[in-house]
Structures are given as structure tokens and as C-alpha cells.
Design a protein around this motif. Structure first.
Motif, PDB file in Angstrom:
ATOM      1  N   UNK A 229      -1.119  -3.522 -27.735  1.00  0.00           N
ATOM      2  CA  UNK A 229      -1.734  -4.274 -28.833  1.00  0.00           C
ATOM      3  C   UNK A 229      -1.012  -4.015 -30.147  1.00  0.00           C
ATOM      4  N   UNK A 230      -0.690  -2.742 -30.340  1.00  0.00           N
ATOM      5  CA  UNK A 230       0.044  -2.402 -31.552  1.00  0.00           C
ATOM      6  C   UNK A 230       1.374  -3.146 -31.597  1.00  0.00           C
ATOM      7  N   UNK A 231       2.049  -3.148 -30.455  1.00  0.00           N
ATOM      8  CA  UNK A 231       3.351  -3.810 -30.403  1.00  0.00           C
ATOM      9  C   UNK A 231       3.216  -5.289 -30.740  1.00  0.00           C
ATOM     10  N   UNK A 232       2.242  -5.938 -30.108  1.00  0.00           N
ATOM     11  CA  UNK A 232       2.087  -7.368 -30.387  1.00  0.00           C
ATOM     12  C   UNK A 232       1.751  -7.593 -31.852  1.00  0.00           C
ATOM     13  N   UNK A 233       0.942  -6.658 -32.396  1.00  0.00           N
ATOM     14  CA  UNK A 233       0.618  -6.771 -33.817  1.00  0.00           C
ATOM     15  C   UNK A 233       1.849  -6.686 -34.697  1.00  0.00           C
ATOM     16  N   UNK A 234       2.743  -5.746 -34.335  1.00  0.00           N
ATOM     17  CA  UNK A 234       3.958  -5.597 -35.131  1.00  0.00           C
ATOM     18  C   UNK A 234       4.863  -6.811 -34.992  1.00  0.00           C
TER      19      UNK A 234
ATOM     20  N   UNK B  40      11.383  -4.566 -34.882  1.00  0.00           N
ATOM     21  CA  UNK B  40      12.351  -3.666 -34.260  1.00  0.00           C
ATOM     22  C   UNK B  40      11.691  -2.372 -33.831  1.00  0.00           C
ATOM     23  N   UNK B  41      10.738  -1.907 -34.607  1.00  0.00           N
ATOM     24  CA  UNK B  41      10.008  -0.699 -34.227  1.00  0.00           C
ATOM     25  C   UNK B  41       9.334  -0.897 -32.883  1.00  0.00           C
ATOM     26  N   UNK B  42       8.678  -2.050 -32.755  1.00  0.00           N
ATOM     27  CA  UNK B  42       8.014  -2.331 -31.483  1.00  0.00           C
ATOM     28  C   UNK B  42       9.010  -2.327 -30.335  1.00  0.00           C
ATOM     29  N   UNK B  43      10.136  -2.974 -30.530  1.00  0.00           N
ATOM     30  CA  UNK B  43      11.115  -3.058 -29.443  1.00  0.00           C
ATOM     31  C   UNK B  43      11.743  -1.722 -29.137  1.00  0.00           C
ATOM     32  N   UNK B  44      11.878  -0.884 -30.146  1.00  0.00           N
ATOM     33  CA  UNK B  44      12.600   0.365 -29.936  1.00  0.00           C
ATOM     34  C   UNK B  44      11.704   1.488 -29.420  1.00  0.00           C
TER      35      UNK B  44
END
Lengths: 325, 322, 376
Positions: A39-44, B140-144
Motif C-alpha cells: 500500500x505504501x508503495x502504491x501510495x508513493x 524511485x523509493x518505492x521501486x528501490x
């Protein structure tokens, strides 16, 4: 007493109170943690994805729809479906075919010259002499020039009254920027000058990536400077050249500002400077062509040509750049 | 006992004659270096042969010639911007301003509206740069650092936007922007560009360089993602951040097509690039003012280049060298 | 004839002299190793012979010719780089062939020579491959093949084995020695590894900080080092070097324990006084009082009547031998090498270290200059 396990997501998992048998809490914990992370990732990612969706993908796909609908003469009226007819009409119109030819000539003028000059500058600047940093700064300086600045600068140079050509004894009549033969080359020169800084930077980076030892080995093996350049440096430079060709292709296909500033929509066709992108913008403009449908068709063609050229170069150069790693 | 070497001396290998490089049938005496070298160590040999000096001189000459050719248009622009109109039309045009008309710059700035154009460009560019940095860092943070389904697909999607060219998207974007009442506004100028696939690519590279150990140590120290991002990841990725900032700045400042089509009307919100077009009239007397405007537009970027050359090169060559 | 000689050669990079007044001759057909720690100037010296660097002072000669201003391609030298420097875009065959092409050798002759070089190095099966597809050892052999195919006057090798793993290194070391012996080409070989130097070179030139410290055969360097640098550098573990003073033991009361009698010259330092055998004493009598005594670990042993008192710090068991590392009361470290069968002391134990009576075991150097005392 509760124990708290915190992962980097800061998720606190209270354990069961003492005295109660522990159920499969750890597995739930892991799954919840993973879900929270996702969820955090999708939010980012959300801001970027929304922007891409709205301003890159949606327009891209809508373009296909636009190709198939006739543009109403006045905005607000419904557009009606004409299907492939519009595509055929646009592709066969003389304005379109002429702009294609113009673009082709333009690209052929700009790409090889800028790359060769860029390489020449990079080779000249790739030495260990004193003060080289200044020369490199100068050679790369045009990378910060904008199309408008370059146009104003060269527009003045080519001006029939205050320009430099009369001083050199050249008195073209009509003046360069109003001549049917010389307008396009003039624009090409402006584009080359502007692109030169970037071409130089790319080529220099490539030259710097060729290991010195290889050239030293070649030198010991008896190769003179000419041989070293053509049989060592250039082949080893091929990934860089490949990259530069792609960048310059995209650049040349999108060169637009100089024509707009120095020639203008009224004269572009007459002076044979109506490159495809200029054609597209003017066709779309409500004040000029006011034909979004046709503009969309031409935009698709431009996109396909650029894509095609890029893919072709990739195929062609892939074969030659086979030694890598 | 066999001869042995002691510190600093050589073994006796017999004498050999040191000759110079002239062909054997020449009878001229050997050049000075030879006898000197045979006698004492540490005696300086004469300076390098002239041909090497010539080569260096030749290099400098070529480099200077190139530099002049490239800088010439700018030089002429600066000179011409300072010439009074009567000197401007003179043939040949003077190569140095004897009576510099600094007033042209003032004119360009005020009645030529360069001040307004610069301000507009500055605001638009600032919004775009900040926007691109923020969205790129977050994505990029999410991807990394994060694990989530469809990660790879989404990354490809972000990169794919680089293949979609402006000429295709501007048509629809113009409609979108207009329907949102953003025509001729800062929103219209900047919002379509707040995210960039290139920025995500660059920052992801930078984040991936951060060693796993550091992440795990931070994890043990109880850092949440937000703290890790702001206290560790972003500071460590500063060079790439600077490179991206410079690249974005340049791209935004020098944009032409989109500001052209998305502004208009009675009080058009012109950027510097569009403003220059306005300044370029046909009257000779207007030319120095237009040139002054061009110099005003160009100078901040040159300063940028001087300070951030390294970062700029880094971002521009991100794909060129493996 | 392909001798190589340096006469007073200095090479400066800015303010620093990477090579400082080097005078050295390599005989025709010799394999001379230039040995030294990193930064000592050995690679620079090699590059000066290759022509890849221009010297600041002095002359370099190959054969009878001063080559200071001669371009590398005209010097008829071949170089094997540490990283092999293989042309990545050419096949193995074309890599080896390259130097011949540059010299205008015709096609048939090229093919023959390439084949010969490839066969010598066992590369026959790899000729069609590109360097990226080869292992480290294979690449190294290609680099060697490229060097020998031209039959040059001189081979220059810059740490060619350092990128190979240990087992391969041992094998390739022997191969290079054999190759050089067979071809009898003058070879300059640069390395920081003393084992390589000792096993490969006809002579070794030891360098440090740009200066030549000593040049001699491996055994001479080991047995009679000319200065403390060479003494400490060669040998594993390195030679024990102890600072002390030359004193004459006599009835004046400076009689050390177990001294063989008055009038004996000794090296004295806190906690010990080491008497010198007569032959050694004769050479150094009259030298300044401050000296450095060098004793190889295998030349000392633990014995109850040894002349040096120390306490054991570490005992290293290496299977075939044991290293006993001790410190004297002043903190000087001494390493004693003994066989596996010899009794092992405990850590912390006080021991006495004795020196073998053989005069060859004693090395004395002037404390100020580090130079060997007495005739060579």
C-alpha cells in the motif's frame, strides 16, 4: 505485557497477553506487513502514475481516436466519425507529403553533421593539456542555449542588414531566411549549433570510457594515430555513437522553435521549411489549420517514423556492438 | 665468488656505444645527450625535440579555432546588443563596442518585458523542477526499497512514457488543460510535466547504490520508511538529485512548444522563450534590444553550467556509457 | 643484441620523482625482475622503456640505440599489461595478429606466425572467440601470444599474474619462465610479489620510492642484502631488524652474560648483548656505534643460553614449521622460525633467543643510512 515488533514500516504487532496460547500470529503479521508495504508503495507511486496516466497515456491512446473523427469547425459541435477516410486523406495530401520530404532533408542535414562535429570536438578536447577544462566548457556551452536564444542569435547573424554575410561578401537575394533554397539549411545550421554542446558531451563521455591501456597496447603493437582512431577508438565507441544517433534523431524530428521564430507559419510552406512537427502544430492550432483530426494522423506518423528509426538503429547497431561484456 | 651487485650500482655488462638516431651513413657528430649520458647520471638532457612542441602548439591552435567558431555567434550577439543603431548597420559591423549602449538592456528588461518573462519562466521552472524531484524520489523509493506486486510492470510503464513524444500528447493535453480552465496559466504550463520517467530511472539507480547493510542497520534502529527516505536515502543520493535538478531545470526553462500552444489570449503568460520571439521585430532599431533580451535569457544558464557542469554531464550521459 | 639500459633516468610527475636517478642494465636474454612495493616506481620504469612515458632526465637505451625520443611503435618492444589490454572487439586470432598487421606482414606469413604463437600457448581452440568469452587465465595467454608473435627485442611485463587466482599463478609462473628461456628474449618483469621475483628472475632489481635499492641474483639479495629495505622486504617472514650499539665487551664492566670473553665486539640493546663472530667483527670494527642488526627468523633459535631475552607473544603453527613471535623488553618484535618438532613455548613465557654461530647469519647495517656495513 505486550511485546512490540516493529519492522521498517513501523508496524507494531501486539502479541497475545500472557497466559493465552499463541495463535498463528506471526504469519498474520507477515502478511499484514506485506500488505502495508504494498500500500505504501502504491501510495508513493500514485502521483507519478496519475500524471503519466493523464498526460502521457491517455493522450497517446486518445490520439488514435482523434484520427478517426472529423474535427468540427467550431468547438462544441459534435465530431462525427469518419474512420479511415481521414487517415487516407491526410496521408495523401500534398502538404503532408511535402512536410515529410522536408523533414527527411532536414534530418539528413542535421544528424550526420552534428555527430561528426561533436566527435571532432571531443577528440580535440580529449587530451591532457593545460587549460583543457576551459575548452571543454566552451564546447559544451551550447547545451544550455534554448531554441529561442539560438534563433535570435542566428537570426541576427543572417539578417540582410545587420548580419555578417554582407561582410563576408555574400549578399543573397532574397536574404537567407527568406529564400526558398536557403531557409531550411539555415534552420539546420541553427539546430546543429544548438545540438553541438550535447553531441560533444556525449562523445566525450564515450571517449573517456575507452580504456587508455587499450590504446597504449595498440601503440606498442605498432598502430599509428590514424589506425588507432579508426580501428580501436571508433569501434569501441559504437555504443556511444549509437546513443548519440538516437538522441539526435529525436532531437531533429522535434526541432520546431527556430522555424516558428524566424520563419513563422505563414511562410513555412512557401520556404520549404514546413517540417512535420511544424505542420502538426499549425494544423492543430485553432487559428490556422484548426483540424485536430488531421494533426492527430500526422502526429501518429511522426511517432511511428521516430520509433521505427530508433528500432532500426537498435537492430543495426546491435549486430555491430556484439562484443560488449 | 661471482660478482654481486651492491646498492645503487649496476652490474658490469660491458660497455656499449650510445649513438643518436641519425642514419648510419651520416658522419655528423653524435648529439649532445649521448656523451653526457655516458658520463654522469643526473645531467639534464636538452628539452624535448621541437616536433613535440609543434604538435602541442598545433593542438592548441585547433582547439582555439573551434572555440572561436562556437563562441562567435554569442560574441557577436553581445557586441551587437551594445551597439547604437547607426553602428549596427555599418558594413563591416564593428567587432567591439566603442560606445556601449547599456540602455538596451534596461529597455529589454522594462518595456521589452523581459523582467516579466523571466519571472514567469522562473515560477514555471521552479514548479516543474520541484515537482519532478518530488515525484521521482517517491516513485524511485518505492521501486528501490519496497516489495509489491506488479513492481516490474509498473517500472516498465514509467519508462515507457519516455517513448511517448510531445508531438502526440500535446494535442490532447491542450484539450485537457483547456477544459480544466488551465489555459494560459501556471497550472497549464507546469502540471503536465510534474513527473518524468527519466527522473524515476535516475533516482532509482541512485537508491539502488545504497548498500543493503545500511538499510538493515536503519531497520534495526527502528527507522520507518519516511525517516529512512528523508534522513538516509535522499542525502546519500544527493549527486543524482543535483544532476536531475539541473537536467529538469534546463528542460523546463528552454521549453518552446508547450508554452507556445498552451498560452495565448489577450494577456498571454509568456515565458522567456516566447518573450524573445516577441522582442524580435523587423526594425533595425529593435534588434539590439532583442539581442540584449537573448543575452539576459542566456546568461543565467551559462552560470548554471559553470557551477553544475559535472552534474549536467552526469545526467546527460546516463544512457550513453555503460 | 638487445640489452636494455637506464642511465641516470629520472621521471617526475609534477613535483614528485616517480623514478629517481635510475641506472640499471639488463643483459641480452636476461629475465630481470623489478620488485618493490606499490608506488615504488617500477611500473613507471617499465613504461619508460615502452615509450609510454617521457622521461625527465637521463637516457634509456635498447640494444645500442638511445630510444628517448623514439615512438613506442618503433622500439620493437612488446608489453603484457596487468589487465591484459586485449582488444575486446576483435577475436583472439585477430588480437594476436594485430601487431603483425601494423607492420605490414603479408597475409600468409601472418597466419603462420599467429598459428605458431597460438600453439605455443595452447590457444588453438580459442582462436575464434572474443576476449569476453575467455577465462582470466586464457586471456593472459592471449596477451602473451600477442607479445611473442612479433618476436620483439624486449618483453615488458607489468604484473601479469596479479589478476589470476593462486593456483593458476603458480602454473603460469613456470610457463612464463620456460617460455622466456626458450625464446631467450630480454625480459623486464615488474611485480610486487617477492615469491614471483625469487623464482623467476635471473636477477632482481629492488626499488623503493623511485630509487634502485639493490640489483643482484635472488640468492645474493637474500643472503647479502645491501640495505635494511632489501633485508626486510625479502623473506617471509621478514628479517628481524634490531636497533643497537656496537660495544666492545671488556673488563670495564660492560660484560654481558655468556660473553665469550673480553675484546669481543657486541651489538648491545636493552635486555641483550649479542656477540659478533670474529669474521664479522673484523669487518665492522670502526663503524659508528649505532647499528641495525639483522637476523633472519631461521637463523635464530630458542635456547637457554641465548644472548637475547624476550617474552613470547604469539605462537603460529603452520604445520611444517612454527613461528614464535616474541618481544624484547623494549618492545622490539622478533620472530623465531623453528621446525614442527621443536618444543613450543607457552604464550607469555620468558625465553632466550640465541643466534647461529655462522657468520653469514649476521647482517649489520648503519643505523643512519641503512646501508650494509663491511664489504659486500
Amino acid at each position: 505485557m505486550t511485546t512490540v515488533t516493529a519492522g521498517i514500516g513501523g508496524v507494531a504487532e501486539p502479541a497475545e497477553p500472557a497466559g493465552v496460547t499463541v495463535s498463528p500470529a506471526p504469519r498474520h503479521g507477515l502478511r499484514t506487513r506485506k500488505r502495508k508495504e504494498a500500500l505504501l508503495a502504491y501510495g508513493l507511486l500514485l502521483p507519478a502514475l496519475v500524471l503519466f496516466g493523464a498526460f502521457s497515456f491517455y493522450p497517446f491512446f486518445r490520439n488514435f481516436k482523434l484520427m478517426l473523427y472529423e474535427t468540427p469547425p467550431v468547438p462544441g459541435l459534435p465530431a462525427h466519425y469518419v474512420g479511415l477516410h481521414q487517415i487516407g486523406q491526410t496521408l495523401t495530401s500534398t502538404q503532408f507529403t511535402q512536410s515529410l520530404v522536408t523533414t527527411l532533408i532536414f534530418v539528413v542535414l542535421v544528424i550526420p553533421i552534428s555527430l561528426i562535429l561533436g566527435l571532432a570536438l571531443a577528440v580535440a578536447a580529449h587530451r591532457k593539456l593545460k587549460g583543457m577544462a576551459i575548452y571543454r566548457m566552451i564546447f559544451s556551452s551550447t547545451v544550455v542555449s534554448s531554441v529561442a536564444v539560438a534563433s535570435v542569435v542566428f537570426g541576427t547573424l543572417l539578417n540582410p542588414v545587420v548580419g555578417l554575410l554582407p561582410w563576408l561578401g555574400i549578399n543573397p537575394n532574397p536574404p537567407a531566411l527568406e529564400s526558398t533554397t536557403w531557409a531550411l539549411p539555415a534552420v539546420a545550421v541553427i539546430t546543429i549549433w544548438q545540438f553541438l554542446g550535447l553531441a560533444f558531451i556525449i562523445m566525450l563521455a564515450g571517449l573517456q570510457s575507452v580504456p587508455d591501456e587499450l590504446l597504449e597496447a595498440a601503440r606498442i603493437d605498432g598502430a599509428n594515430a590514424w589506425t588507432r582512431f579508426w580501428r580501436m577508438t571508433v569501434p569501441l565507441l559504437s555504443p556511444t555513437i549509437f546513443f548519440a544517433v538516437i538522441v539526435s534523431t529525436i532531437y531533429a524530428m522535434q526541432a520546431f522553435g527556430a522555424i516558428d521564430i524566424l520563419i513563422g507559419p505563414m511562410n513555412a510552406v512557401r520556404l520549404h521549411t514546413n517540417v512535420l512537427i511544424y505542420n502538426i502544430v499549425n494544423t492543430n492550432s485553432p487559428a490556422l489549420g484548426n483540424n485536430t483530426g488531421q494533426a492527430a494522423v500526422m502526429a501518429t506518423v511522426l511517432f511511428l517514423i521516430t520509433l521505427g528509426m530508433t528500432l532500426l538503429q537498435m537492430r543495426f547497431l546491435e549486430r555491430r556492438v556484439s562484443y560488449a561484456r | 665468488m661471482p660478482a654481486e651487485g651492491t646498492a645503487g650500482t649496476t652490474e658490469n655488462t660491458g660497455t656499449f656505444v650510445v649513438t643518436d638516431l641519425q642514419p648510419p651513413d651520416e658522419t655528423s657528430p653524435p648529439e649532445p645527450p649521448a656523451p653526457e649520458a655516458q658520463t654522469a647520471a643526473g645531467v639534464p638532457v636538452p628539452p624535448r625535440r621541437p616536433r613535440r612542441k609543434l604538435r602541442t602548439l598545433g593542438s592548441y591552435a585547433m582547439l582555439t579555432a573551434f572555440a572561436i567558431i562556437i563562441l562567435f555567434p554569442i560574441y557577436v550577439t553581445i557586441v551587437n546588443s551594445l551597439l547604437p543603431p547607426d553602428q549596427l548597420v555599418r558594413q563591416p559591423p564593428p567587432l567591439f563596442p566603442t560606445n556601449p549602449q547599456w540602455g538596451h538592456y534596461a529597455t529589454a528588461w522594462t518595456s521589452g518585458s523581459m523582467s516579466k518573462y523571466m519571472a514567469t519562466s522562473a515560477v514555471m521552472t521552479a514548479i516543474i523542477v520541484v515537482g519532478q524531484l518530488v515525484t521521482s524520489i517517491l516513485a524511485a523509493y518505492a521501486f528501490a526499497f519496497l516489495h509489491f506486486p506488479f513492481k516490474r510492470t509498473l517500472f516498465v510503464v514509467c519508462l515507457a512514457t519516455l517513448m511517448i513524444p510531445l508531438e502526440v500528447t500535446f494535442i490532447t493535453n491542450l484539450d485537457t488543460v483547456t477544459s480544466l480552465h488551465w489555459f494560459n496559466s501556471y497550472e497549464g504550463l507546469s502540471i503536465p510535466f510534474l513527473a518524468t520517467g527519466f527522473g524515476i530511472f535516475l533516482m532509482r539507480q541512485a537508491f539502488l547504490q545504497i548498500p543493503r547493510d545500511l538499510q538493515e542497520a536503519a531497520q534495526l534502529d527502528g527507522y520507518g520508511h519516511l525517516r529512512f527516505m528523508t534522513r538516509v536515502a535522499v542525502p546519500l543520493a544527493r549527486p543524482s538529485l543535483a544532476a536531475l535538478a539541473v537536467f529538469s531545470f534546463l528542460g523546463a526553462w528552454n521549453q518552446y512548444l508547450w508554452p507556445l500552444v498552451s498560452t495565448g489570449g489577450s494577456t498571454p503568460l509568456y515565458t522567456v522563450q516566447l518573450g524573445l520571439k516577441q522582442l524580435l521585430g523587423t526594425q533595425v532599431s529593435q534588434i539590439p534590444v532583442a539581442l540584449a533580451g537573448a543575452v539576459i535569457a542566456f546568461v543565467p544558464l551559462v552560470i548554471l553550467l559553470l557551477i553544475f557542469q559535472k552534474q549536467l554531464v552526469r545526467s546527460l550521459t546516463a544512457g550513453a556509457v555503460k | 643484441m638487445a640489452q636494455v639500459s637506464f642511465e641516470g633516468v629520472t621521471k617526475c610527475f609534477g613535483e614528485t620523482a616517480a623514478v629517481d636517478d635510475l641506472t640499471l642494465s639488463v643483459t641480452d636474454g636476461e629475465l630481470l625482475v623489478i620488485l618493490g612495493p606499490s608506488g615504488c616506481g617500477k611500473t613507471t620504469a617499465l613504461r619508460l622503456v615502452a615509450g609510454l612515458e617521457e622521461l625527465t632526465e637521463g637516457t634509456v637505451s635498447i640494444g645500442e640505440q638511445v630510444v628517448n625520443d623514439v615512438d613506442p611503435k618503433d622500439r620493437d618492444v612488446a608489453m603484457v599489461f596487468q589487465s591484459y589490454a586485449l582488444y575486446p572487439h576483435l577475436t583472439v586470432a585477430k588480437n594476436i595478429e594485430f601487431p603483425l598487421r601494423q607492420r605490414g606482414v603479408d597475409k600468409e606469413e601472418r597466419a603462420t606466425k599467429v598459428k605458431r604463437a597460438a600453439d605455443t600457448l595452447g590457444l588453438g581452440a580459442l582462436l575464434g572467440r572474443k576476449p569476453a568469452q575467455l577465462s582470466g587465465g586464457q586471456r593472459q595467454r592471449v596477451a602473451l601470444a600477442r607479445a611473442i608473435v612479433r618476436e620483439p627485442l624486449v618483453f615488458l611485463m607489468d604484473e601479469p599474474l596479479s589478476n589470476l587466482d593462486a593456483a593458476l599463478r603458480v602454473q603460469t609462473r613456470a610457463d612464463i619462465v620456460e617460455l622466456q628461456a626458450r625464446l631467450s628474449t630480454t625480459t623486464l618483469y615488474v611485480t610486487h610479489d617477492q615469491v614471483e621475483a625469487m623464482t623467476m628472475g635471473h636477477r632482481i632489481a629492488v626499488m623503493s620510492e623511485g630509487k634502485l635499492k639493490q640489483v643482484a641474483s635472488p640468492q645474493s639479495l637474500y643472503n647479502r642484502p645491501a640495505n635494511t629495505f632489501v633485508a626486510a622486504f625479502l623473506g617471509s617472514p621478514g628479517m628481524n631488524l634490531i636497533n643497537g650499539m656496537l660495544v666492545e665487551s671488556g673488563p670495564s664492566g660492560t660484560e654481558p652474560e655468556g660473553a665469550p670473553g673480553p675484546g669481543t665486539l657486541c651489538v648491545a640493546f636493552p635486555g641483550a648483548s649479542v656477540p659478533l663472530p670474529a669474521e664479522v667483527a673484523d669487518f665492522v670494527r670502526g663503524a659508528g656505534p649505532d647499528v641495525v642488526l639483522g637476523l633472519r627468523p631461521e637463523a635464530v633459535h630458542l635456547s637457554s643460553d641465548g644472548s637475547i631475552g624476550a617474552s613470547v607473544v604469539i605462537v603460529e603453527l603452520l604445520g611444517a614449521e612454527t613461528h614464535v613471535i616474541c618481544t624484547t623488553e623494549t618492545g622490539t618484535r622478533l620472530i623465531v622460525r623453528q621446525g614442527a618438532a621443536a618444543p613450543r613455548p607457552a604464550i607469555g613465557e620468558s625465553v632466550r633467543i640465541g643466534v647461529a654461530p655462522d657468520p653469514q647469519a649476521y647482517h649489520l647495517f648503519d643505523a643512519a643510512t641503512g646501508e650494509r656495513l663491511g664489504p659486500s
